[in-house]
Design a protein around this motif. Structure first.
Motif, PDB file in Angstrom:
ATOM      1  N   LEU A 212      -5.842  -3.711  -8.268  1.00  0.00           N
ATOM      2  CA  LEU A 212      -6.677  -3.922  -7.078  1.00  0.00           C
ATOM      3  C   LEU A 212      -6.145  -3.136  -5.886  1.00  0.00           C
ATOM      4  O   LEU A 212      -6.915  -2.527  -5.129  1.00  0.00           O
ATOM      5  CB  LEU A 212      -6.705  -5.417  -6.737  1.00  0.00           C
ATOM      6  N   ASN A 213      -4.841  -3.134  -5.724  1.00  0.00           N
ATOM      7  CA  ASN A 213      -4.213  -2.596  -4.518  1.00  0.00           C
ATOM      8  C   ASN A 213      -3.781  -1.137  -4.702  1.00  0.00           C
ATOM      9  O   ASN A 213      -3.694  -0.645  -5.824  1.00  0.00           O
ATOM     10  CB  ASN A 213      -2.985  -3.454  -4.162  1.00  0.00           C
ATOM     11  N   PRO A 214      -3.483  -0.442  -3.604  1.00  0.00           N
ATOM     12  CA  PRO A 214      -2.931   0.910  -3.727  1.00  0.00           C
ATOM     13  C   PRO A 214      -1.675   0.905  -4.593  1.00  0.00           C
ATOM     14  O   PRO A 214      -0.843  -0.012  -4.497  1.00  0.00           O
ATOM     15  CB  PRO A 214      -2.598   1.287  -2.274  1.00  0.00           C
ATOM     16  N   HIS A 215      -1.544   1.895  -5.442  1.00  0.00           N
ATOM     17  CA  HIS A 215      -0.394   2.013  -6.350  1.00  0.00           C
ATOM     18  C   HIS A 215      -0.225   0.780  -7.238  1.00  0.00           C
ATOM     19  O   HIS A 215       0.893   0.447  -7.642  1.00  0.00           O
ATOM     20  CB  HIS A 215       0.897   2.263  -5.558  1.00  0.00           C
ATOM     21  N   ALA A 216      -1.366   0.104  -7.519  1.00  0.00           N
ATOM     22  CA  ALA A 216      -1.336  -1.122  -8.331  1.00  0.00           C
ATOM     23  C   ALA A 216      -0.341  -2.132  -7.781  1.00  0.00           C
ATOM     24  O   ALA A 216       0.344  -2.845  -8.518  1.00  0.00           O
ATOM     25  CB  ALA A 216      -1.043  -0.793  -9.788  1.00  0.00           C
ATOM     26  N   GLU A 225      -1.710  -9.336  -6.372  1.00  0.00           N
ATOM     27  CA  GLU A 225      -2.769  -9.648  -7.334  1.00  0.00           C
ATOM     28  C   GLU A 225      -2.467  -9.084  -8.720  1.00  0.00           C
ATOM     29  O   GLU A 225      -2.802  -9.710  -9.738  1.00  0.00           O
ATOM     30  CB  GLU A 225      -4.122  -9.122  -6.838  1.00  0.00           C
ATOM     31  N   GLU A 226      -1.859  -7.923  -8.773  1.00  0.00           N
ATOM     32  CA  GLU A 226      -1.525  -7.337 -10.080  1.00  0.00           C
ATOM     33  C   GLU A 226      -0.542  -8.217 -10.845  1.00  0.00           C
ATOM     34  O   GLU A 226      -0.682  -8.410 -12.058  1.00  0.00           O
ATOM     35  CB  GLU A 226      -0.922  -5.935  -9.898  1.00  0.00           C
ATOM     36  N   ILE A 227       0.455  -8.769 -10.132  1.00  0.00           N
ATOM     37  CA  ILE A 227       1.482  -9.596 -10.760  1.00  0.00           C
ATOM     38  C   ILE A 227       0.946 -10.979 -11.114  1.00  0.00           C
ATOM     39  O   ILE A 227       1.206 -11.499 -12.210  1.00  0.00           O
ATOM     40  CB  ILE A 227       2.702  -9.735  -9.824  1.00  0.00           C
ATOM     41  N   GLU A 228       0.173 -11.557 -10.210  1.00  0.00           N
ATOM     42  CA  GLU A 228      -0.232 -12.958 -10.358  1.00  0.00           C
ATOM     43  C   GLU A 228      -1.547 -13.140 -11.116  1.00  0.00           C
ATOM     44  O   GLU A 228      -1.780 -14.210 -11.691  1.00  0.00           O
ATOM     45  CB  GLU A 228      -0.359 -13.594  -8.969  1.00  0.00           C
ATOM     46  N   PRO A 247      -1.972  -3.014 -15.458  1.00  0.00           N
ATOM     47  CA  PRO A 247      -2.921  -2.361 -14.538  1.00  0.00           C
ATOM     48  C   PRO A 247      -2.410  -1.002 -14.045  1.00  0.00           C
ATOM     49  O   PRO A 247      -1.215  -0.820 -13.830  1.00  0.00           O
ATOM     50  CB  PRO A 247      -3.029  -3.355 -13.385  1.00  0.00           C
ATOM     51  N   TYR A 248      -3.353  -0.075 -13.860  1.00  0.00           N
ATOM     52  CA  TYR A 248      -3.033   1.277 -13.423  1.00  0.00           C
ATOM     53  C   TYR A 248      -3.493   1.504 -11.986  1.00  0.00           C
ATOM     54  O   TYR A 248      -4.521   0.956 -11.561  1.00  0.00           O
ATOM     55  CB  TYR A 248      -3.744   2.299 -14.307  1.00  0.00           C
ATOM     56  N   PRO A 249      -2.764   2.320 -11.229  1.00  0.00           N
ATOM     57  CA  PRO A 249      -3.257   2.734  -9.909  1.00  0.00           C
ATOM     58  C   PRO A 249      -4.552   3.524 -10.088  1.00  0.00           C
ATOM     59  O   PRO A 249      -4.595   4.488 -10.866  1.00  0.00           O
ATOM     60  CB  PRO A 249      -2.142   3.622  -9.364  1.00  0.00           C
ATOM     61  N   ALA A 250      -5.594   3.137  -9.379  1.00  0.00           N
ATOM     62  CA  ALA A 250      -6.912   3.720  -9.610  1.00  0.00           C
ATOM     63  C   ALA A 250      -6.965   5.210  -9.306  1.00  0.00           C
ATOM     64  O   ALA A 250      -7.550   5.988 -10.065  1.00  0.00           O
ATOM     65  CB  ALA A 250      -7.960   2.982  -8.782  1.00  0.00           C
ATOM     66  N   ASP A 251      -6.335   5.625  -8.201  1.00  0.00           N
ATOM     67  CA  ASP A 251      -6.447   7.035  -7.814  1.00  0.00           C
ATOM     68  C   ASP A 251      -5.757   7.944  -8.826  1.00  0.00           C
ATOM     69  O   ASP A 251      -6.322   8.933  -9.295  1.00  0.00           O
ATOM     70  CB  ASP A 251      -5.890   7.256  -6.411  1.00  0.00           C
ATOM     71  N   GLY A 252      -4.533   7.598  -9.203  1.00  0.00           N
ATOM     72  CA  GLY A 252      -3.800   8.411 -10.158  1.00  0.00           C
ATOM     73  C   GLY A 252      -4.431   8.399 -11.532  1.00  0.00           C
ATOM     74  O   GLY A 252      -4.420   9.418 -12.244  1.00  0.00           O
ATOM     75  N   TYR A 253      -5.003   7.267 -11.911  1.00  0.00           N
ATOM     76  CA  TYR A 253      -5.599   7.159 -13.239  1.00  0.00           C
ATOM     77  C   TYR A 253      -6.735   8.155 -13.412  1.00  0.00           C
ATOM     78  O   TYR A 253      -6.807   8.880 -14.412  1.00  0.00           O
ATOM     79  CB  TYR A 253      -6.098   5.733 -13.492  1.00  0.00           C
ATOM     80  N   PHE A 254      -7.627   8.188 -12.421  1.00  0.00           N
ATOM     81  CA  PHE A 254      -8.736   9.136 -12.507  1.00  0.00           C
ATOM     82  C   PHE A 254      -8.276  10.552 -12.185  1.00  0.00           C
ATOM     83  O   PHE A 254      -8.763  11.520 -12.767  1.00  0.00           O
ATOM     84  CB  PHE A 254      -9.881   8.704 -11.590  1.00  0.00           C
TER      85      PHE A 254
END
Length: 340
Positions: A212-216, A225-228, A247-254
Motif C-alpha cells: 500500500l505504502n511507498p517502498h511497501a 499495513e504491509e506488516i500487519e 508485497p512489492y513496492p508498486a513503482d519498482g514492480y512495474f
C-alpha cells in the motif's frame, strides 16, 4: 454449446452523449464479428440511425427484434428500450442521456439474469449522470455485484497476459487504508485465483501482491499495513499451497516489468493498478468483473466527452472487450461439459 453456437452478447449502450454508441457501431461494422457472437444492442433505432449516419457507417446494419427470445443469428440485433427521439448533445450529459443509459443497462441485465443472454459488454456510463432510484452505485462493478447477488467481485483489467486487479475499487483514497483487512485481501485473491483458473485456463496461477505504502512500507518506517495486514494474508494463502508473492513496492514492480513473471498483479487501490495498466495497454485493455455468476466485460475507458461527436474514438478496447467475453463464455462452457 457446440462449436457452431455463437454466444449471445448483450451490449448496453452507455451514456449516449459519450463515445459509447460510436465505438459500438464501429466495432459491429465489421461483419466478421458475427462469426464469433450474436450481438444484441439495447438502445433505440433512432439513436443507431443517427450515429450511423454521422459516422457514414454504411457497413453497419442491424435487425430490430421485440425481445431476446426472437434473436436472429448472424445478425446484429437491436432491442429498443426507449421509443422517444432523444436529442444528442455529444460531450454534454443530460438527464435524458442518463435515463437512457440506465434503461439500456437494466434491460440487458434483466435478460442476462433470465438466461436469455450468455454475457454482457457494457459501454461507458457517466457514473454521476446515471444515478437514480434503481442505481445508487459508484459504477458498473458494484451494481452488477448487487444485481446478480454475488457475495463479492473483483475489478480485473486484462490485456493479453497482463492482468491487474484491485482490492478496493471506486472509493476515496483516504478510505482505502481503513478498508484493508487480511480477510478482504484473502477474499479478493481467492476470487482472482478462481477466475484465472476458470476464465483464463491457468491451472496453477501465480499472483504478485503490491504494498500500500511507498517502498511497501520500508519495514514499517513508511507505514505498517504491509506488516500487519498484507503480509499475513499472503502467508495464509501460501500455507494453503497457492503461488502468491509480495508485497512489492508498486513503482519498482512495474518499472522493472516484473509483471511478466506472474499471471496477475493485485493492487491495493484503483489508481495504483489502473495507472500502470492504462499506461501499458490503454488502447486494447479490457475491464472484466471477476467473481460474478455471469460474464461481463467493458472497455477500459470512460465516456470520453472531450472527443464525443468528433468521430475519432478508437473502438479497439470495446472490440477486445467483446472478444474477451466470447473467450470466457467458451471456457466456462467447456469447463461444464461432461468428460466422455
Amino acid at each position: 454449446m457446440d462449436n457452431k453456437y455463437k454466444a449471445k452478447l448483450g451490449i448496453s449502450i452507455g451514456d449516449i452523449n459519450g463515445i459509447g454508441p460510436e465505438v459500438v457501431i464501429k466495432t459491429l461494422s465489421d461483419q466478421r464479428i458475427l462469426n464469433f457472437c450474436t450481438p444484441v444492442i439495447y438502445a433505440s433505432a433512432s439513436l443507431l440511425n443517427k450515429v450511423r449516419k454521422a459516422l457514414s457507417a454504411e457497413h453497419f446494419n442491424y435487425q430490430q427484434v421485440d425481445h431476446a427470445d426472437a434473436l436472429v443469428p448472424r445478425k446484429v440485433n437491436l432491442i429498443s428500450v426507449w421509443q422517444e427521439d432523444i436529442e444528442l448533445t455529444p460531450g454534454n450529459p443530460t438527464p435524458a442521456s442518463g435515463k437512457a443509459s440506465l434503461a439500456s443497462l437494466m434491460a440487458a441485465s434483466a435478460d442476462l439474469k433470465a438466461g436469455k443472454l450468455d454475457g454482457l459488454v457494457t459501454a461507458p456510463i457517466d457514473k454521476d449522470n446515471i444515478q437514480a432510484e434503481e442505481f445508487r452505485f459508484p459504477g458498473h462493478t458494484e451494481f452488477l455485484t448487487s444485481y446478480f447477488d454475488a457475495a463479492d467481485s473483483l475489478m480485473l483489467l486484462v490485456s493479453g497476459a497482463l492482468r491487474v486487479a484491485t482490492v478496493t475499487g471506486h472509493m476515496p483514497l483516504k478510505e482505502v487504508a481503513n478498508r484493508l483487512t487480511p480477510e478482504l485481501i484473502i477474499r479478493k485473491i481467492t476470487i482472482l485465483l478462481e477466475s484465472l483458473r476458470q476464465d483464463f485456463g491457468i491451472l496453477k496461477p501465480r499472483i504478485a501482491v503490491l504494498g500500500l505504502n511507498p517502498h511497501a512500507g520500508e519495514k514499517g518506517l513508511l507505514g505498517t499495513e504491509e506488516i500487519e495486514i498484507i503480509r499475513p494474508a499472503i502467508m495464509q494463502l501460501k500455507d494453503r499451497g497457492h503461488l502468491v508473492f509480495g508485497p512489492y513496492p508498486a513503482d519498482g514492480y512495474f518499472g522493472m516489468r516484473q509483471y511478466h513473471q506472474v499471471d496477475a498483479v493485485l493492487s491495493m487501490y484503483h489508481d495504483q493498478g489502473l495507472i500502470p495498466f492504462k499506461t501499458l495497454a490503454f488502447e486494447n485493455g479490457v475491464n472484466y468483473t471477476a467473481g460474478l455468476p455471469v460474464v461481463r466485460t467493458s472497455p477500459d475507458h470512460g465516456t470520453a466527452y472531450d472527443i464525443a461527436g468528433k468521430h475519432i474514438a478508437d473502438e479497439t478496447s470495446f472490440r477486445e472487450a467483446l472478444f474477451l467475453a466470447c473467450d470466457i463464455i467458451k471456457k466456462r462452457t467447456m469447463e461444464q461439459m461432461p468428460v466422455v
